[in-house]
Scaffold this motif. Structure first.
Motif, PDB file in Angstrom:
ATOM      1  N   LEU A  56       3.054   2.987 -12.123  1.00 16.72           N
ATOM      2  CA  LEU A  56       3.939   3.811 -12.939  1.00 16.72           C
ATOM      3  C   LEU A  56       4.035   5.237 -12.408  1.00 16.72           C
ATOM      4  CD1 LEU A  56       2.972   2.599 -16.525  1.00 16.72           C
ATOM      5  CD2 LEU A  56       5.046   2.063 -15.241  1.00 16.72           C
ATOM      6  N   VAL A  57       2.933   5.768 -11.902  1.00 18.85           N
ATOM      7  CA  VAL A  57       2.959   7.121 -11.342  1.00 18.85           C
ATOM      8  C   VAL A  57       3.854   7.162 -10.114  1.00 18.85           C
ATOM      9  CG1 VAL A  57       1.544   8.832 -10.129  1.00 18.85           C
ATOM     10  CG2 VAL A  57       0.742   7.864 -12.270  1.00 18.85           C
ATOM     11  N   VAL A  58       3.720   6.179  -9.250  1.00 18.09           N
ATOM     12  CA  VAL A  58       4.563   6.131  -8.048  1.00 18.09           C
ATOM     13  C   VAL A  58       6.021   5.904  -8.438  1.00 18.09           C
ATOM     14  CG1 VAL A  58       5.032   4.818  -5.948  1.00 18.09           C
ATOM     15  CG2 VAL A  58       2.684   5.410  -6.543  1.00 18.09           C
ATOM     16  N   ALA A  59       6.270   5.042  -9.426  1.00 21.41           N
ATOM     17  CA  ALA A  59       7.641   4.767  -9.848  1.00 21.41           C
ATOM     18  C   ALA A  59       8.288   5.993 -10.475  1.00 21.41           C
ATOM     19  CB  ALA A  59       7.661   3.605 -10.844  1.00 21.41           C
ATOM     20  N   ALA A  60       7.470   6.849 -11.095  1.00 17.17           N
ATOM     21  CA  ALA A  60       8.009   8.056 -11.721  1.00 17.17           C
ATOM     22  C   ALA A  60       8.179   9.194 -10.723  1.00 17.17           C
ATOM     23  CB  ALA A  60       7.091   8.496 -12.852  1.00 17.17           C
ATOM     24  N   GLY A  61       7.884   8.910  -9.461  1.00 16.63           N
ATOM     25  CA  GLY A  61       8.081   9.938  -8.445  1.00 16.63           C
ATOM     26  C   GLY A  61       6.813  10.674  -8.084  1.00 16.63           C
ATOM     27  N   GLY A  62       5.679  10.142  -8.446  1.00 15.89           N
ATOM     28  CA  GLY A  62       4.406  10.766  -8.113  1.00 15.89           C
ATOM     29  C   GLY A  62       4.102  10.640  -6.634  1.00 15.89           C
ATOM     30  N   ASP A  63       3.094  11.346  -6.198  1.00 14.58           N
ATOM     31  CA  ASP A  63       2.714  11.350  -4.794  1.00 14.58           C
ATOM     32  C   ASP A  63       1.905  10.096  -4.494  1.00 14.58           C
ATOM     33  OD1 ASP A  63       2.144  12.007  -2.219  1.00 14.58           O
ATOM     34  OD2 ASP A  63       0.836  13.699  -2.699  1.00 14.58           O
ATOM     35  N   SER A  64       2.453   9.208  -3.661  1.00 13.41           N
ATOM     36  CA  SER A  64       1.755   7.956  -3.347  1.00 13.41           C
ATOM     37  C   SER A  64       0.701   8.158  -2.268  1.00 13.41           C
ATOM     38  CB  SER A  64       2.761   6.894  -2.897  1.00 13.41           C
ATOM     39  OG  SER A  64       3.405   7.320  -1.713  1.00 13.41           O
ATOM     40  N   SER A  65       0.690   9.323  -1.595  1.00  7.98           N
ATOM     41  CA  SER A  65      -0.303   9.549  -0.551  1.00  7.98           C
ATOM     42  C   SER A  65      -1.631  10.016  -1.137  1.00  7.98           C
ATOM     43  CB  SER A  65       0.206  10.594   0.442  1.00  7.98           C
ATOM     44  OG  SER A  65       0.355  11.839  -0.202  1.00  7.98           O
ATOM     45  N   ARG A  66      -1.620  10.448  -2.393  1.00  9.45           N
ATOM     46  CA  ARG A  66      -2.860  10.880  -3.030  1.00  9.45           C
ATOM     47  C   ARG A  66      -3.705   9.669  -3.398  1.00  9.45           C
ATOM     48  NH1 ARG A  66      -2.056  15.173  -7.550  1.00  9.45           N
ATOM     49  NH2 ARG A  66      -4.292  15.133  -7.285  1.00  9.45           N
ATOM     50  N   LYS A  67      -4.968   9.927  -3.639  1.00 15.26           N
ATOM     51  CA  LYS A  67      -5.890   8.849  -4.009  1.00 15.26           C
ATOM     52  C   LYS A  67      -5.458   8.266  -5.347  1.00 15.26           C
ATOM     53  CE  LYS A  67     -10.615   8.474  -3.493  1.00 15.26           C
ATOM     54  NZ  LYS A  67     -11.937   9.048  -3.584  1.00 15.26           N
ATOM     55  N   PRO A  68      -5.338   6.941  -5.454  1.00 10.86           N
ATOM     56  CA  PRO A  68      -4.900   6.341  -6.715  1.00 10.86           C
ATOM     57  C   PRO A  68      -5.948   6.477  -7.810  1.00 10.86           C
ATOM     58  CG  PRO A  68      -5.479   4.648  -5.124  1.00 10.86           C
ATOM     59  CD  PRO A  68      -5.554   5.963  -4.407  1.00 10.86           C
TER      60      PRO A  68
END
Length: 101
Positions: A56-68
């Protein structure tokens, strides 16, 4: 002066004695199946909810390179037994232990 069981306690005892063994066994089996189902649901939530939050964070435009989120805290931020050896709290001095005693 100790009192005997009151009417409600006597009624409870009579009802417990009146339960047939097969009914009691079916009830116990049903409870155990329910507990196993709840444990499975808890394990599934424990595994999938953090991953779902990451998606959901990635889908909302969050930074996917950060640690999940599901990766948890790094070893330096943890406390307790899972912490890195240098993060267990204050350590004793290597020299001068006689001064402490």
């Amino acid at each position: 002066m100790e009192e005997g069981p009151n009417n409600f306690e006597r009624l409870l005892e009579r009802q417990a004695e009146a339960i047939h063994p097969d009914v009691q066994e079916r009830t116990e089996q049903g409870l155990f199946k329910t507990f196993e189902s709840l444990r499975l649901v808890g394990q599934l939530l424990d595994v999938f909810v953090p991953k779902m939050v990451d998606v959901l964070v990635v889908a909302a435009g969050g930074d996917s390179s950060r640690k999940p989120v599901s990766a948890g805290l790094d070893a330096h931020a943890r406390k307790g037994p899972a912490a890195s050896p240098d993060n267990h709290g204050p350590s004793l001095p290597k020299e001068g232990l006689d001064e402490i005693r």
